[in-house]
Design a protein around this motif. Structure first.
Motif, PDB file in Angstrom:
ATOM      1  N   ASP A 123     -32.236   4.649  29.810  1.00  0.00           N
ATOM      2  CA  ASP A 123     -31.645   5.681  30.698  1.00  0.00           C
ATOM      3  C   ASP A 123     -32.680   5.947  31.811  1.00  0.00           C
ATOM      4  OD1 ASP A 123     -33.600   7.318  29.464  1.00  0.00           O
ATOM      5  OD2 ASP A 123     -32.253   8.628  28.417  1.00  0.00           O
ATOM      6  N   PHE A 124     -32.637   7.014  32.562  1.00  0.00           N
ATOM      7  CA  PHE A 124     -33.470   7.357  33.777  1.00  0.00           C
ATOM      8  C   PHE A 124     -34.778   8.044  33.212  1.00  0.00           C
ATOM      9  CE2 PHE A 124     -31.366  11.390  32.340  1.00  0.00           C
ATOM     10  CZ  PHE A 124     -31.992  12.221  32.867  1.00  0.00           C
ATOM     11  N   ARG A 125     -34.913   8.173  32.041  1.00  0.00           N
ATOM     12  CA  ARG A 125     -36.016   8.823  31.385  1.00  0.00           C
ATOM     13  C   ARG A 125     -37.048   7.499  30.612  1.00  0.00           C
ATOM     14  NH1 ARG A 125     -32.630  13.561  29.544  1.00  0.00           N
ATOM     15  NH2 ARG A 125     -31.816  11.990  28.202  1.00  0.00           N
ATOM     16  N   GLY A 126     -36.511   6.440  30.689  1.00  0.00           N
ATOM     17  CA  GLY A 126     -36.828   5.357  29.859  1.00  0.00           C
ATOM     18  C   GLY A 126     -36.740   5.247  28.386  1.00  0.00           C
ATOM     19  N   GLU A 127     -35.685   6.071  28.002  1.00  0.00           N
ATOM     20  CA  GLU A 127     -35.292   6.014  26.588  1.00  0.00           C
ATOM     21  C   GLU A 127     -34.046   5.102  26.238  1.00  0.00           C
ATOM     22  OE1 GLU A 127     -34.677  10.107  25.641  1.00  0.00           O
ATOM     23  OE2 GLU A 127     -36.725  10.529  26.354  1.00  0.00           O
ATOM     24  N   LEU A 128     -33.977   4.494  25.158  1.00  0.00           N
ATOM     25  CA  LEU A 128     -32.780   3.833  24.796  1.00  0.00           C
ATOM     26  C   LEU A 128     -31.556   4.596  24.853  1.00  0.00           C
ATOM     27  CD1 LEU A 128     -34.299   1.496  21.961  1.00  0.00           C
ATOM     28  CD2 LEU A 128     -33.808   0.732  24.140  1.00  0.00           C
ATOM     29  N   PHE A 129     -30.307   4.030  25.226  1.00  0.00           N
ATOM     30  CA  PHE A 129     -29.115   4.345  24.971  1.00  0.00           C
ATOM     31  C   PHE A 129     -28.828   4.185  23.366  1.00  0.00           C
ATOM     32  CE2 PHE A 129     -28.524   4.059  29.678  1.00  0.00           C
ATOM     33  CZ  PHE A 129     -27.993   5.402  29.976  1.00  0.00           C
ATOM     34  N   PRO A 130     -28.018   4.954  22.845  1.00  0.00           N
ATOM     35  CA  PRO A 130     -27.819   4.753  21.463  1.00  0.00           C
ATOM     36  C   PRO A 130     -27.020   3.246  21.332  1.00  0.00           C
ATOM     37  CG  PRO A 130     -27.388   6.931  21.812  1.00  0.00           C
ATOM     38  CD  PRO A 130     -27.619   6.302  23.260  1.00  0.00           C
ATOM     39  N   GLY A 131     -25.940   2.962  21.939  1.00  0.00           N
ATOM     40  CA  GLY A 131     -25.317   1.644  22.264  1.00  0.00           C
ATOM     41  C   GLY A 131     -26.199   0.772  22.167  1.00  0.00           C
ATOM     42  N   SER A 132     -27.130   0.762  23.274  1.00  0.00           N
ATOM     43  CA  SER A 132     -27.981  -0.280  23.413  1.00  0.00           C
ATOM     44  C   SER A 132     -28.930  -0.585  22.459  1.00  0.00           C
ATOM     45  CB  SER A 132     -28.836   0.019  24.891  1.00  0.00           C
ATOM     46  OG  SER A 132     -27.721   0.049  25.793  1.00  0.00           O
ATOM     47  N   ALA A 133     -29.557   0.421  21.618  1.00  0.00           N
ATOM     48  CA  ALA A 133     -30.408   0.390  20.658  1.00  0.00           C
ATOM     49  C   ALA A 133     -29.796  -0.453  19.449  1.00  0.00           C
ATOM     50  CB  ALA A 133     -30.758   1.772  20.149  1.00  0.00           C
ATOM     51  N   VAL A 134     -28.575  -0.079  18.926  1.00  0.00           N
ATOM     52  CA  VAL A 134     -28.012  -0.968  18.149  1.00  0.00           C
ATOM     53  C   VAL A 134     -27.856  -2.419  18.747  1.00  0.00           C
ATOM     54  CG1 VAL A 134     -25.911  -1.135  16.479  1.00  0.00           C
ATOM     55  CG2 VAL A 134     -26.936   1.072  17.093  1.00  0.00           C
ATOM     56  N   LEU A 135     -27.084  -2.609  19.773  1.00  0.00           N
ATOM     57  CA  LEU A 135     -27.001  -3.878  20.247  1.00  0.00           C
ATOM     58  C   LEU A 135     -28.232  -4.768  20.339  1.00  0.00           C
ATOM     59  CD1 LEU A 135     -24.644  -3.399  23.311  1.00  0.00           C
ATOM     60  CD2 LEU A 135     -24.178  -5.000  21.399  1.00  0.00           C
ATOM     61  N   LEU A 136     -29.482  -3.923  20.743  1.00  0.00           N
ATOM     62  CA  LEU A 136     -30.607  -4.924  20.623  1.00  0.00           C
ATOM     63  C   LEU A 136     -31.304  -5.206  19.075  1.00  0.00           C
ATOM     64  CD1 LEU A 136     -32.818  -2.545  23.073  1.00  0.00           C
ATOM     65  CD2 LEU A 136     -32.081  -5.166  23.348  1.00  0.00           C
ATOM     66  N   GLY A 137     -30.515  -4.213  18.211  1.00  0.00           N
ATOM     67  CA  GLY A 137     -30.899  -4.523  16.689  1.00  0.00           C
ATOM     68  C   GLY A 137     -30.102  -5.590  16.059  1.00  0.00           C
ATOM     69  N   ILE A 138     -28.689  -5.803  16.633  1.00  0.00           N
ATOM     70  CA  ILE A 138     -28.052  -6.592  15.510  1.00  0.00           C
ATOM     71  C   ILE A 138     -27.511  -7.708  16.427  1.00  0.00           C
ATOM     72  CG2 ILE A 138     -27.385  -4.660  14.375  1.00  0.00           C
ATOM     73  CD1 ILE A 138     -24.624  -4.552  15.365  1.00  0.00           C
ATOM     74  N   ALA A 139     -27.289  -7.817  17.761  1.00  0.00           N
ATOM     75  CA  ALA A 139     -26.769  -8.813  18.530  1.00  0.00           C
ATOM     76  C   ALA A 139     -27.259 -10.157  18.134  1.00  0.00           C
ATOM     77  CB  ALA A 139     -26.902  -8.463  20.139  1.00  0.00           C
ATOM     78  N   ASP A 140     -26.709 -11.240  18.216  1.00  0.00           N
ATOM     79  CA  ASP A 140     -27.263 -12.571  17.885  1.00  0.00           C
ATOM     80  C   ASP A 140     -27.881 -13.064  18.979  1.00  0.00           C
ATOM     81  OD1 ASP A 140     -25.333 -13.043  15.218  1.00  0.00           O
ATOM     82  OD2 ASP A 140     -23.766 -12.611  16.802  1.00  0.00           O
ATOM     83  N   THR A 141     -27.526 -12.893  20.247  1.00  0.00           N
ATOM     84  CA  THR A 141     -28.384 -13.475  21.271  1.00  0.00           C
ATOM     85  C   THR A 141     -28.445 -12.144  22.116  1.00  0.00           C
ATOM     86  OG1 THR A 141     -27.221 -15.437  21.318  1.00  0.00           O
ATOM     87  CG2 THR A 141     -28.246 -15.006  23.316  1.00  0.00           C
ATOM     88  N   LEU A 142     -29.876 -12.158  22.832  1.00  0.00           N
ATOM     89  CA  LEU A 142     -30.208 -11.344  23.874  1.00  0.00           C
ATOM     90  C   LEU A 142     -30.630 -11.880  24.963  1.00  0.00           C
ATOM     91  CD1 LEU A 142     -32.681  -8.831  21.610  1.00  0.00           C
ATOM     92  CD2 LEU A 142     -30.215  -8.352  22.254  1.00  0.00           C
ATOM     93  N   VAL A 143     -30.120 -11.462  26.064  1.00  0.00           N
ATOM     94  CA  VAL A 143     -30.336 -11.911  27.519  1.00  0.00           C
ATOM     95  C   VAL A 143     -30.898 -11.027  28.488  1.00  0.00           C
ATOM     96  CG1 VAL A 143     -29.430 -13.459  29.248  1.00  0.00           C
ATOM     97  CG2 VAL A 143     -28.757 -13.904  26.939  1.00  0.00           C
ATOM     98  N   GLU A 144     -32.023 -10.912  28.979  1.00  0.00           N
ATOM     99  CA  GLU A 144     -32.268 -10.105  29.882  1.00  0.00           C
ATOM    100  C   GLU A 144     -32.124 -10.720  31.394  1.00  0.00           C
ATOM    101  OE1 GLU A 144     -36.130  -7.127  31.279  1.00  0.00           O
ATOM    102  OE2 GLU A 144     -36.468  -9.241  30.333  1.00  0.00           O
ATOM    103  N   LEU A 145     -31.272  -9.771  32.159  1.00  0.00           N
ATOM    104  CA  LEU A 145     -30.782 -10.123  33.643  1.00  0.00           C
ATOM    105  C   LEU A 145     -32.173  -9.400  34.548  1.00  0.00           C
ATOM    106  CD1 LEU A 145     -26.956  -9.698  33.640  1.00  0.00           C
ATOM    107  CD2 LEU A 145     -28.352 -11.732  33.176  1.00  0.00           C
ATOM    108  N   LYS A 146     -32.279  -9.833  35.403  1.00  0.00           N
ATOM    109  CA  LYS A 146     -33.427  -9.451  36.227  1.00  0.00           C
ATOM    110  C   LYS A 146     -32.930  -8.809  37.622  1.00  0.00           C
ATOM    111  CE  LYS A 146     -36.582 -11.788  33.684  1.00  0.00           C
ATOM    112  NZ  LYS A 146     -35.873 -12.317  32.627  1.00  0.00           N
TER     113      LYS A 146
END
Length: 196
Positions: A123-146
């Motif tokens: 978010d705007f404070r540099g803190e993870l969104f709750p949904g994003s935190a779980v996605l980062l933890g359990i997603a099979d594939t993580l892709v960072e778009l630039k």
């Protein structure tokens, strides 16, 4: 084997455009998709919701809207039972609840449908969104778009600004806005703007 994907980035990295391109690719091959976006983000609402997902470059598509209480697994399963789905695509995935992220995993694991989630990491404070935190933890594939900061470095942070362009450091985590409210910056320039 179907997978759960998380495509994440700062603002203005083309997440919605990438989602819409993936949707086009599936549809072009005669495959059915189901698109979702957050009910909280109603900027594209109108014209019968034909613009529920809209990119800055003008691409758009209709989509179902999820709120905190939406049963994604049940809703997707009902549609899939009538006519097979090849893919589920979720925009604004940072607004998923942790339980909904697990439902997305169940759609992939139990229903065998790939789920492609697109959203902000922080978010705007540099803190993870709750949904994003779980996605980062359990997603099979993580892709960072630039995205790109004004200095040319990778923009990984989202600076919220007021009407005068000054950095905002307080307020609710979810506040909808576009280029008028948020600026994508590298960590260095984000830290400087926040007075760190």
């Amino acid at each position: 084997m179907a997978k759960l994907y998380f495509y994440y980035a700062s603002m203005n990295a083309g997440k919605s455009a990438t989602l819409l391109q993936a949707n086009f690719n599936y549809n072009e091959r005669g495959m059915r998709t189901m698109l979702w976006t957050a009910a909280i983000d109603d900027r594209g609402a109108g014209e019968g919701d034909a613009h529920a997902i809209e990119s800055r470059i003008g691409l758009h598509a209709g989509a179902h809207r999820f709120a905190a209480g939406t049963d994604l697994f049940g809703r997707v399963g009902a549609v899939h039972a009538e006519a097979a789905l090849s893919c589920v695509l979720v925009d604004e995935a940072q607004f998923l609840t942790p339980a909904q992220v697990w439902q997305c995993a169940d759609i992939a694991d139990k229903a065998g449908i790939p789920v492609l989630c697109y959203g902000l990491r922080t978010d705007f404070r540099g803190e993870l969104f709750p949904g994003s935190a779980v996605l980062l933890g359990i997603a099979d594939t993580l892709v960072e778009l630039k995205a790109v900061c004004h200095c040319g470095r990778k923009a990984s942070m989202n600076l919220r600004v007021d009407a005068r362009g000054n950095a905002v450091s307080e307020g609710p985590q979810a506040e909808i806005g576009g280029n008028d409210r948020y600026i994508a910056l590298c960590r260095r320039h984000f830290s400087e703007a926040m007075g760190r």
